[in-house]
Write an enzyme that holds these catalytic residues in place. Structure first.
Site, PDB file in Angstrom:
ATOM      1  N   ASP A   1      77.540  48.956  17.913  1.00  0.00           N
ATOM      2  CA  ASP A   1      76.155  48.696  18.279  1.00  0.00           C
ATOM      3  C   ASP A   1      75.396  48.371  17.002  1.00  0.00           C
ATOM      4  OD1 ASP A   1      73.545  48.621  19.103  1.00  0.00           O
ATOM      5  OD2 ASP A   1      73.603  50.517  20.209  1.00  0.00           O
TER       6      ASP A   1
ATOM      7  N   ASN B   1      77.170  35.932  15.024  1.00  0.00           N
ATOM      8  CA  ASN B   1      76.705  35.303  16.258  1.00  0.00           C
ATOM      9  C   ASN B   1      75.874  36.250  17.115  1.00  0.00           C
ATOM     10  OD1 ASN B   1      76.881  33.439  18.746  1.00  0.00           O
ATOM     11  ND2 ASN B   1      77.931  35.293  19.438  1.00  0.00           N
TER      12      ASN B   1
ATOM     13  N   TYR C   1      61.224  36.977  17.131  1.00  0.00           N
ATOM     14  CA  TYR C   1      62.545  36.349  17.200  1.00  0.00           C
ATOM     15  C   TYR C   1      62.620  35.168  16.234  1.00  0.00           C
ATOM     16  CZ  TYR C   1      66.447  33.601  19.025  1.00  0.00           C
ATOM     17  OH  TYR C   1      67.607  32.879  19.137  1.00  0.00           O
TER      18      TYR C   1
ATOM     19  N   LYS D   1      65.064  34.841  12.886  1.00  0.00           N
ATOM     20  CA  LYS D   1      66.039  33.756  12.726  1.00  0.00           C
ATOM     21  C   LYS D   1      65.710  32.910  11.500  1.00  0.00           C
ATOM     22  CE  LYS D   1      68.848  34.350  16.243  1.00  0.00           C
ATOM     23  NZ  LYS D   1      70.303  34.604  16.047  1.00  0.00           N
TER      24      LYS D   1
ATOM     25  N   THR E   1      74.639  29.418  28.835  1.00  0.00           N
ATOM     26  CA  THR E   1      75.432  30.636  28.899  1.00  0.00           C
ATOM     27  C   THR E   1      75.118  31.356  30.208  1.00  0.00           C
ATOM     28  OG1 THR E   1      73.773  32.062  27.863  1.00  0.00           O
ATOM     29  CG2 THR E   1      75.216  30.813  26.388  1.00  0.00           C
TER      30      THR E   1
END
Length: 254
Positions: free
Chosen positions: A67, A94, A165, A169, A200
């Protein structure tokens, strides 16, 4: 780093689904030994390992759980990945999360920033640190390769509810470039791949409507991103180090 030896070991985080799953398949096809990391998808991870030959006595896939949101877990994952075959030659960061951090909700803003930064930046940064240290150990030749999966949000930012987010990134993208510049003499290569929308199992029922708005009339399949990962992991184009590769189906063009 020249074309890697046949026994190269690649650690793929978030390898049980989506881009990670496609990357594990592509890297395995290219001859790599793959450490398949997952957080809570033990069944999916084992199914993929079985698909690729686990239990045959000649498996090139090793499943590990960690985790990455928890302190100490990136280090444990790295240590166990190295212990499998004595080395890791390629790190593919990833694993990631896409959590909201809305401005008008104090608690969600605070937790959103903390969680996005932890999983999308701090955990991969720690794995990068451990990888670079491993590749710079005395007596080790050949360097290593980092492939970080970022996002088009690293360039342009994200929407109002996902500012954290995009910032995380963007930080990972900057880290990648810094590693490439700082450790080139050690034959350590670093790349980031910046996908847009990827088809996905998390896309949900809006996928068809979204595909209709795409320049190619379809959402990028995870296999397209995986092929870029596999190529960069091969070491066949070392002077590409430091580059960001966009995989957006021309939806976002810089």
């Amino acid at each position: 780093m020249s074309t890697p030896e046949p026994d190269r070991v690649v650690l793929v985080t978030g390898g049980s689904r989506g881009i990670g799953r496609a990357a594990v398949r592509a890297l395995h096809r290219e001859g790599a030994h793959v450490v398949l990391h997952h957080r809570a998808s033990a069944e999916a991870a084992q199914a993929l390992a079985d698909e690729l030959g686990a239990g045959t006595g000649q498996s090139r896939v090793h499943v590990l759980r960690a985790d990455l949101a928890q302190p100490g877990e990136p280090e444990r994952l790295w240590r166990e990945a190295v212990a499998w075959r004595g080395h890791v030659d390629v790190l593919v960061n990833n694993a990631g999360i896409y959590l909201a951090s809305p401005l008008d909700d104090d608690a969600a803003w605070t937790s959103g920033w903390a969680d996005n930064l932890t999983v999308n930046l701090l955990a991969p940064a720690e794995l990068c640190r451990l990888a670079v240290a491993h590749w710079r150990e005395p007596g080790r030749a050949g360097g290593g390769i980092v492939v970080n999966v970022t996002s088009r949000a690293a360039h342009r930012g994200d929407d109002a509810d996902h500012l954290a987010y995009g910032a995380a990134k963007g930080g990972l993208q900057s880290l990648t470039k810094g590693i490439a510049r700082a450790f080139a003499r050690d034959r350590i290569l670093a790349y980031d791949i910046a996908p847009g929308w990827v088809l996905t199992d998390m896309m949900g029922p809006d996928a068809d409507a979204l595909a209709a708005t795409m320049p190619m009339g379809e959402i990028t399949p995870p296999e397209d991103v995986a092929e870029v990962i596999a190529f960069l992991a091969s070491g066949r184009a070392p002077h590409t180090s430091g580059a960001t590769i966009d995989v957006t189906g021309a939806d976002y063009v810089r």
